[in-house]
Structures are given as C-alpha cells and as structure tokens.
Enzyme design. Structure first.
Site, PDB file in Angstrom:
ATOM      1  N   LYS A  17      -6.344   3.974 -10.263  1.00  0.00           N
ATOM      2  CA  LYS A  17      -6.345   5.303  -9.417  1.00  0.00           C
ATOM      3  C   LYS A  17      -7.376   6.148 -10.383  1.00  0.00           C
ATOM      4  CE  LYS A  17      -2.230   4.200  -6.873  1.00  0.00           C
ATOM      5  NZ  LYS A  17      -0.702   4.211  -6.874  1.00  0.00           N
ATOM      6  N   LYS A  40       4.495  -0.423   1.549  1.00  0.00           N
ATOM      7  CA  LYS A  40       5.167   0.337   0.458  1.00  0.00           C
ATOM      8  C   LYS A  40       6.635  -0.291   0.744  1.00  0.00           C
ATOM      9  CE  LYS A  40       3.021   3.801  -1.274  1.00  0.00           C
ATOM     10  NZ  LYS A  40       2.993   4.079  -2.677  1.00  0.00           N
ATOM     11  N   ASP A  96       3.950  -2.373  -2.806  1.00  0.00           N
ATOM     12  CA  ASP A  96       3.991  -1.377  -3.747  1.00  0.00           C
ATOM     13  C   ASP A  96       5.529  -0.857  -4.038  1.00  0.00           C
ATOM     14  OD1 ASP A  96       3.715   0.599  -5.798  1.00  0.00           O
ATOM     15  OD2 ASP A  96       2.253   1.748  -4.636  1.00  0.00           O
ATOM     16  N   GLU A 106       3.345  -4.187  -6.713  1.00  0.00           N
ATOM     17  CA  GLU A 106       3.163  -3.391  -7.783  1.00  0.00           C
ATOM     18  C   GLU A 106       4.334  -2.955  -8.270  1.00  0.00           C
ATOM     19  OE1 GLU A 106       0.442  -0.053  -6.490  1.00  0.00           O
ATOM     20  OE2 GLU A 106      -0.613  -1.517  -5.151  1.00  0.00           O
ATOM     21  N   ASP A 129       0.400  -0.739 -12.291  1.00  0.00           N
ATOM     22  CA  ASP A 129       0.115   0.418 -11.470  1.00  0.00           C
ATOM     23  C   ASP A 129       0.373   1.630 -12.646  1.00  0.00           C
ATOM     24  OD1 ASP A 129      -0.655   2.598 -10.208  1.00  0.00           O
ATOM     25  OD2 ASP A 129       0.564   2.178  -8.414  1.00  0.00           O
TER      26      ASP A 129
END
Length: 323
Positions: A236, A134, A162, A191, A214
């Site tokens: 997701k 992250k 991300d 992302e 995303d």
C-alpha cells in the site's frame, strides 16, 4: 523556473465505511502539483487514519518544507513520512515523465454485505474472477461459511481475504473449519489472519490456507523472504513510501517467488489512477486491489474510467501553499 502548489481536499464517504475502530465520514488529503517550465506533475498525500503513522497536519508540514526546498532548486531526500514520500515521488515521476501512462484498471471487487448480493456481483465479473472479502468484522465461523458458499457456488472464483490481524489462533481455526479443504486452494491468500506473525505462519501450515503479509510489510523488522504457506505481500504505497521503495519491495517479492499486490489506502481518484499505472508497470500480471472509489461520493481532479461519480476540479479545491 519551478513552482509548486499544495491543495487540500475533503470528500464525503458513503455511510458505513468503518476502519479498525472508527467510522470514516470523509476522506481528507493533499494534492501536490509541481511545475517546471512546460512540464507538470501531480501527487497525492493522504495519510489513512488508524493505519498511517503520520496525521494529515504532520504530512502537510513535511510537504511544505520539502516543497520550499524544491522550489529553491534544492533536491531533498524522500520524506520519512510514507504518505509524503509517495505523493512527492509520484509528482516528480510525472514531471520527469518516468511514471508510465498505461494503467491497469482491473480491480478485485471489494465484497461486503449480503452473500446473495455478492453472488450476483461476482457472477457478473468479466474475465478472471478475483474478488476481495473482508473477514474478521463478524464472527469467524460466519466468515468461514460465507467464503465456503461463494467458492462452492462459483467454481471459477478466486478469493483474496483480509483479516487485518483481528483473530486469535482459535478464531482463525474456527474460520478454517467451515471452509471445505477441497476449496481452500482457491483462496489466493488470507492477509494477516492472526495477531502475530508466528500464529499466522502456523495457521497457514496447519490449514493449507495461504497467507499474505500486509501490516507486517510496514514494520521495521520485516524482511521479504520465501516461507512455507506465504503466497504474497500487499503493498500500500501511501503506507509504505516512495515509488522507489515500492519498486524495491516488488522486486524482492518476485525474487522470493511471492506475488506482489499493489493496493489502495482509500486514495482519491487521482491517487487511484496513479496506483493503476504503478500496477501496470511493476505487477502487470497481478490484478491490483484498487476497488475503493465507490466508498466515496466524488472524484478529485482526475477521473477513474467510467465512474459515474461527480468530479471535483482544481478550482473547487482550497490552496494551502503556493510558491
């Protein structure tokens, strides 16, 4: 004869799990069980705060309405609420035995915290070394330095990053400045680095760092298509919708030459095992992004292989609806 049960769960989270703007103290959701004769099917309905368009209470109302029809023998369309559509479609697929049992339990480890600890975890990874980091929570320059150190230290490591749209274009450039251009090809994708798709596209083309969509995948105007600098889409299911919708997105991605990654929205162990089955079925050559179970303090109904976390059984869950 058809029967259906809706259970509600609440699992305490480990300290320090932060979503966009709030600390997540517990993961709350619904489990649905459909029963028809000797067959049964389970699904999970768990909107993720700050990311889902619907609340858990709204999801429960929609699920109860759908289940009432189903028990009466009426086949309803998929719910417009993504988490409800996903959970109910999983339960139906299990009931009809159309969700394959084989699962892909590989997971790209989610790396947070101290770079030295990360190094030890990543060095110990068996097989293909793919990890997720992250970025965007701290200074962009710091993120760039950490990514550079990891890629430099582990020559067989590939990173997925991300940023959750957290950077301005200037901050994204600040990140890239600290990642050696020779190492950038081992960033599988970053992302949504910037606040807008246009800025993210420009960033990818200017830096050579591939990006993935995303949040964009869930927006009404999004179309899956090949674009310079775009490597992947992240799916997701809890945020996207039914199994059929997920299947459609994967097919569109593959037709466009993009990687499709099945990824978690911090579901319980039951939902995660279903995502692992979905990944084995739809994206067998791609490591899914499912390393979120350790953020929780317990598993629910179905265990993840080799997890030491205690298991909450059906008997320990509250029943909120049954017919």
């Amino acid at each position: 004869m058809r029967t259906a049960t809706l259970y509600r769960y609440s699992v305490p989270m480990e300290a320090g799990v932060i979503l966009r703007h709030q600390r997540l103290k517990s993961r709350d959701g619904l489990l649905v069980k459909l029963q028809q004769g000797e067959l049964s099917g389970w699904g999970e309905i768990a909107p993720l705060p700050e990311f889902s368009q619907e609340t858990l209470d709204q999801a429960q109302v929609a699920a109860e309405c759908w289940l009432q029809h189903w028990v009466s023998g009426v086949e309803s369309d998929d719910s417009v609420l993504p988490s409800v559509a996903f959970g109910l479609s999983c339960a139906q697929a299990e009931l009809k035995q159309t969700l394959p049992l084989s699962a892909d339990y590989r997971k790209a480890p989610l790396c947070t915290g101290d770079p030295d600890e990360l190094f030890a975890v990543l060095q110990a990874l068996p097989g293909e070394k793919v990890a997720k980091v992250k970025v965007g929570l701290y200074e962009a320059v710091r993120d760039g330095m950490i990514v550079n150190v990891l890629l430099e230290a582990l020559p067989d490591l590939t990173l997925r990053l991300d940023a959750n749209r957290s950077w301005s274009r200037a901050k994204a450039d600040g990140f890239a400045k600290y990642v050696n251009p020779a190492l950038r090809s081992r960033i599988a994708f970053l992302e949504e680095p910037c606040k807008t798709r246009a800025e993210s596209r420009e960033f990818a083309q200017d830096t050579g760092i591939a990006i993935a969509w995303d949040e964009s995948v869930r927006e009404a105007d999004f179309q899956v298509e090949a674009e310079p600098g775009v490597a992947a889409i992240v799916i997701k299911p809890t945020l996207v919708g039914s199994l059929a919708r997920c299947q459609q997105l994967v097919q569109q991605a593959h037709q466009a030459g993009l990687v499709a990654v099945i990824s978690s929205s911090i579901e319980s162990s039951l939902g995660l095992t279903q995502l692992a089955r979905l990944a084995a079925w739809l994206t067998p050559v791609t490591v899914p992004g499912l390393d979120t179970l350790d953020l929780m303090q317990a598993q629910v109904v179905r265990p993840w292989p080799d997890s030491p976390l205690p298991l909450i059984t059906t008997e320990q869950l509250g029943v909120v609806w049954h017919r």
